[in-house]
Scaffold this motif. Structure first.
Motif, PDB file in Angstrom:
ATOM      1  N   HIS A  86       0.841  -1.202   0.000  1.00 16.75           N
ATOM      2  CA  HIS A  86       0.000   0.000   0.000  1.00 16.75           C
ATOM      3  C   HIS A  86       0.876   1.251   0.000  1.00 16.75           C
ATOM      4  O   HIS A  86       1.846   1.355   0.750  1.00 16.75           O
ATOM      5  N   HIS A  87       0.535   2.219  -0.850  1.00 15.54           N
ATOM      6  CA  HIS A  87       1.374   3.412  -1.020  1.00 15.54           C
ATOM      7  C   HIS A  87       1.489   4.225   0.265  1.00 15.54           C
ATOM      8  O   HIS A  87       2.518   4.875   0.517  1.00 15.54           O
ATOM      9  N   ASP A  88       0.454   4.219   1.128  1.00 16.68           N
ATOM     10  CA  ASP A  88       0.517   5.002   2.367  1.00 16.68           C
ATOM     11  C   ASP A  88       1.526   4.439   3.363  1.00 16.68           C
ATOM     12  O   ASP A  88       2.057   5.189   4.204  1.00 16.68           O
ATOM     13  N   LYS A 101       4.453   3.372   2.712  1.00 17.68           N
ATOM     14  CA  LYS A 101       5.792   3.849   2.363  1.00 17.68           C
ATOM     15  C   LYS A 101       6.105   5.185   3.031  1.00 17.68           C
ATOM     16  O   LYS A 101       7.281   5.568   3.168  1.00 17.68           O
ATOM     17  N   ASN A 102       5.090   5.911   3.457  1.00 23.10           N
ATOM     18  CA  ASN A 102       5.296   7.217   4.095  1.00 23.10           C
ATOM     19  C   ASN A 102       5.413   7.120   5.614  1.00 23.10           C
ATOM     20  O   ASN A 102       5.515   8.148   6.288  1.00 23.10           O
TER      21      ASN A 102
END
Length: 348
Positions: A211-213, A215-216
């Motif tokens: 999930h891209h979130d 990575k933050n």
């Protein structure tokens, strides 16, 4: 037997009141006992110390029996709790005798109270299915929750083990023509086991990690590893310090998450906890003809007798055996004709 010089020095410098701490430190460092067990033992041994004015060397079997039996019973302790007290006393006095703090071990003849073994309350398959469908898979938190629920249901993990997972504990391996996932999990006194992960749970874990979130989020630990399942907020620390170990979910948070989804799914309250899912896992293994040793290995039981419980609640297997062999099915009964009609209509 004469004491060696180190043992003699330790004995001379150890007060009676310090013996409990010495024993528990040894037990934690050498037997990998869980923090919870150490805490229980400490409380019970401190109570016993008060019972005998901390004169541990003067205790006899009769005193130990009076404390672990009548005194604890009158204090409101159940038989199961008194069993823990007996284990603590037996271990404590064995430790003292082997290190020559006492000449004779008075707890050798101390017996455990007899208690019945309760059959575990497990979550039904339909309820587990309803629970698993509750999280919103469009969000990172929903994917995280779904992956955790899948691991609880499909691997029988304990909550503490799930909370403690780091990314390095995900082990990828080749199984036939496909890549599969196993998890090296640490539970109950740092006992380690490697558990294969069902394909369904594997896909959910992969979706969460991709999930891209995620990575933050800074989930890097000092060891270079990364926390696996992260919390989205922590009110106890400033936002700029919310990273690394402080990103790890607590057991209470997972318990609350399960209860929240259970209410939405209509799952009974007595099944709205992680251990009900663990019991479902054990029960389904038994239903699938897994041996007691296989169940023990997959569930991480120290005692195979614990694993054997699940063979007693494998209801589908027992129902099949019953329907095949029960004498009522081989004779005419007052309801035989009605039952045959039900079977023709596929109502039974």
């Amino acid at each position: 037997m004469d004491l060696s010089a180190p043992d003699q020095e330790i004995k001379q410098n150890t007060a009676e009141s310090d013996l409990v701490d010495l024993f528990l430190t040894w037990k934690q460092e050498n037997e990998n006992c869980s923090t919870r067990t150490i805490s229980k033992y400490r409380g019970l041994l401190k109570k016993f110390g008060g019972y005998i004015d901390n004169d541990f060397g003067a205790a006899e079997l009769k005193i130990l029996e009076q404390f672990s039996g009548g005194w604890l019973h009158r204090a409101g302790y159940s038989a199961a709790s008194r069993k823990v007290a007996v284990a603590a006393l037996r271990g404590f006095y064995s430790f003292l005798a082997k290190r020559h703090f006492i000449d004779k071990n008075p707890a050798v003849g101390l017996v455990y109270p007899k208690i019945g073994r309760k059959l575990p309350r497990f979550m039904g398959l339909k309820n587990a299915e309803s629970l698993l469908l509750q999280p919103d898979l469009d969000s990172l938190s929903g994917l995280r929750d779904s992956a955790m629920l899948a691991l609880l249901i499909g691997c029988g993990f304990r909550v503490a083990g799930l909370c403690g997972l780091n990314e390095s504990q995900l082990i990828w391996y080749q199984y036939g023509e496909v890549e599969r996932l196993a998890i090296r999990i640490l539970e109950k006194g740092e006992r380690e086991r490697l558990v294969p992960v069902p394909l369904e749970a594997m896909l959910l874990v992969q979706a969460y990690l991709g999930h891209h979130d995620l990575k933050n989020i800074d989930r890097l630990l000092e060891s270079g590893d990364q926390v696996l399942f992260v919390n989205m907020r922590n009110r106890h620390v400033p936002e700029w310090e919310h990273r690394g170990e402080l990103r790890r979910l607590s057991c209470r948070t997972i318990d609350r998450m399960i209860k929240k989804y259970a209410i939405s799914a209509g799952v009974p309250e007595d099944q709205a906890h992680a251990h009900a899912m663990r019991h479902l896992f054990g029960t389904e293994l038994a239903e699938s003809d897994s041996s007691t040793l296989q169940i023990q290995a997959l569930m991480g039981h120290a005692d195979p007798k614990t694993s054997g419980i699940y063979t007693h609640i494998a209801m589908r297997k027992m129902t099949h055996v019953l329907d095949k062999g029960n004498p009522l099915s081989k004779m005419d009964t007052p309801v035989t004709a009605l039952l045959n009609e039900f079977k023709k209509g596929k109502l039974m």
